[in-house]
Design a protein around this motif. Structure first.
Motif, mmCIF file in Angstrom:
data_model
loop_
_atom_site.group_PDB
_atom_site.id
_atom_site.type_symbol
_atom_site.label_atom_id
_atom_site.label_comp_id
_atom_site.label_asym_id
_atom_site.label_seq_id
_atom_site.Cartn_x
_atom_site.Cartn_y
_atom_site.Cartn_z
ATOM 1 N N ARG A 132 25.501 18.121 -87.650
ATOM 2 C CA ARG A 132 24.758 19.366 -87.852
ATOM 3 C C ARG A 132 23.475 19.137 -88.653
ATOM 4 N NH1 ARG A 132 29.634 23.781 -89.083
ATOM 5 N NH2 ARG A 132 31.282 22.693 -87.923
ATOM 6 N N VAL A 133 22.891 17.970 -88.525
ATOM 7 C CA VAL A 133 21.763 17.598 -89.379
ATOM 8 C C VAL A 133 20.510 18.430 -89.110
ATOM 9 C CG1 VAL A 133 22.668 15.258 -89.579
ATOM 10 C CG2 VAL A 133 20.932 15.749 -87.860
ATOM 11 N N ILE A 134 20.444 19.117 -87.971
ATOM 12 C CA ILE A 134 19.244 19.907 -87.665
ATOM 13 C C ILE A 134 19.265 21.295 -88.318
ATOM 14 C CG2 ILE A 134 18.823 18.745 -85.482
ATOM 15 C CD1 ILE A 134 19.938 21.267 -84.056
ATOM 16 N N GLU A 135 20.407 21.712 -88.831
ATOM 17 C CA GLU A 135 20.554 23.114 -89.212
ATOM 18 C C GLU A 135 19.700 23.512 -90.415
ATOM 19 O OE1 GLU A 135 24.989 24.180 -87.467
ATOM 20 O OE2 GLU A 135 24.786 23.715 -89.601
ATOM 21 N N SER A 136 19.521 22.632 -91.388
ATOM 22 C CA SER A 136 18.854 23.040 -92.630
ATOM 23 C C SER A 136 17.335 23.025 -92.545
ATOM 24 C CB SER A 136 19.306 22.143 -93.788
ATOM 25 O OG SER A 136 18.939 20.793 -93.552
ATOM 26 N N GLU A 137 16.747 22.150 -91.713
ATOM 27 C CA GLU A 137 15.289 22.025 -91.681
ATOM 28 C C GLU A 137 14.702 22.182 -90.284
ATOM 29 O OE1 GLU A 137 14.111 18.399 -93.600
ATOM 30 O OE2 GLU A 137 15.088 18.915 -95.508
ATOM 31 N N VAL A 138 15.238 21.470 -89.310
ATOM 32 C CA VAL A 138 14.656 21.471 -87.966
ATOM 33 C C VAL A 138 14.772 22.845 -87.309
ATOM 34 C CG1 VAL A 138 14.974 20.586 -85.610
ATOM 35 C CG2 VAL A 138 14.855 18.997 -87.539
ATOM 36 N N VAL A 139 15.937 23.468 -87.397
ATOM 37 C CA VAL A 139 16.113 24.767 -86.745
ATOM 38 C C VAL A 139 15.220 25.844 -87.355
ATOM 39 C CG1 VAL A 139 17.749 26.652 -86.375
ATOM 40 C CG2 VAL A 139 18.395 24.317 -85.776
ATOM 41 N N PRO A 140 15.161 25.983 -88.691
ATOM 42 C CA PRO A 140 14.244 26.993 -89.240
ATOM 43 C C PRO A 140 12.782 26.761 -88.850
ATOM 44 C CG PRO A 140 15.817 26.311 -90.906
ATOM 45 C CD PRO A 140 15.990 25.382 -89.745
#
Length: 338
Positions: A185-193
């Protein structure tokens, strides 16, 4: 099948995309590969993802053959450029103008089409000015050889920088292709926003964690014969980090949760990534047509909040969330020196 817009663009793509990494041209014989593509089409999948590096260009050729005769306007064909192809010489990889311009020609020839719907930077190129890369992509778009531009495994900062240049060049930079699953889930904190802010959609790969989330791998037991974990053509190396007993023990806790939802474990995993509203599509590979048909049943599934909470509780100790794990290799690490 259901469809979503790719980011904030007007391009509609199927919620499931068929991908041929580690299968076409290497792990799966051509006849079986063609059968898998036919199964995808039968399920209403219209989006197909490949890359020039897969099986060193052979995967694109197999996909082109499989889609021959289909109405081109009814398909969305995606491919990528960055990793070494051919003999892997000094200009056979990266995102230089030379490599991009030469690579798109080869990809179109192998795919049997005069354009792709999405052309993606397979990784970020630290050795080429981003301005050069984006200008080369702009040339590809203006020549009518790609409708949209995207990236794969770019960090939030890289996406922002690329998006600024794309706006200046007036080309549609609409997507990112990251690894994403219940376990990763490494994209959830920075990439997705950042992506939501920029109008970029995620086309996620490995939603079933290369098969680990199907439950077929058991802690303390040898992997099943013929599975990806036994594939000596690349599959075993890619799945190795997931084949740890602590991970497999946690994954086993998902079985009653899947039963509660009326889904197989694979369907649960695919449905889970599709709950994220920044995900435009989940990429599924297959070595057998029946895998395509079964996983397609995840489309349109709504997972309730309490069930999502049970998934989090089961997996939390082994979930990877560190955004710094989104990395791109240096070109110097890729060049083959004879």
């Amino acid at each position: 099948m259901e469809f979503r817009n790719l980011g904030n663009s007007g391009l509609r793509i199927s919620e499931l995309a068929y991908g041929n990494w580690l299968t076409h041209g290497s792990q799966v014989e051509q006849e079986q590969a063609l059968a898998c593509v036919r199964a995808a089409l039968d399920e209403g999948i219209s989006t197909f993802d490949t890359a020039d590096v897969y099986a060193n260009t052979k995967a694109e050729s197999v996909l082109g053959e499989a889609l021959k005769g289909e109405r081109r306007e009814s398909l969305e064909i995606f491919t990528k450029v960055y990793f070494p192809t051919g003999p892997g010489g000094k200009n056979d990889h990266g995102l230089s103008r030379k490599h991009i311009r030469e690579s798109i020609e080869g990809s179109l020839r192998r795919l049997g089409t005069d354009h792709v719907d999405l052309y993606q930077a397979h990784r970020f190129d630290h050795s080429t000015p981003l301005e050069e890369t984006m200008e080369a992509f702009a040339d590809v778009v203006r020549a009518g050889k790609a409708h949209y531009i995207g990236a794969s495994e770019w960090t939030a900062d890289q996406l922002r920088r690329g998006h600024v240049l794309a706006r200046e060049l007036r080309i549609p930079f609409v997507s990112n292709q990251p690894q994403y699953s219940m376990l990763w889930r490494v994209i959830e904190s920075e990439v997705v926003p950042a992506s939501k802010e920029l109008g970029i959609g995620q086309i996620v790969w490995s939603p079933i964690a290369q098969g680990v989330l199907t439950g077929k791998y058991k802690p303390g037991q040898a992997p099943p014969a013929g599975s990806r974990a036994t594939d000596d053509k690349g599959g075993a190396n890619m799945i190795g980090d997931l084949m740890k007993d602590d991970i497999l023990e946690r994954v086993a806790l998902l079985e009653p949760i899947a039963k509660e939802a009326g889904l197989s474990m694979a369907q649960l995993a695919v449905a889970w990534v599709l709950q994220n509203d920044n995900v435009s599509a989940a990429i599924l590979g297959a070595s057998r047509p029946e895998q395509v048909k079964e996983n397609a049943k995840a489309v349109g599934v709504k997972l309730e909040a309490d069930l999502l909470a049970k998934i989090d509780e089961a997996l939390e100790p082994v979930v990877q969330r560190d955004p710094s794990l989104t990395k791109s290799p240096q070109r110097s690490q890729l060049e083959k020196r004879g």
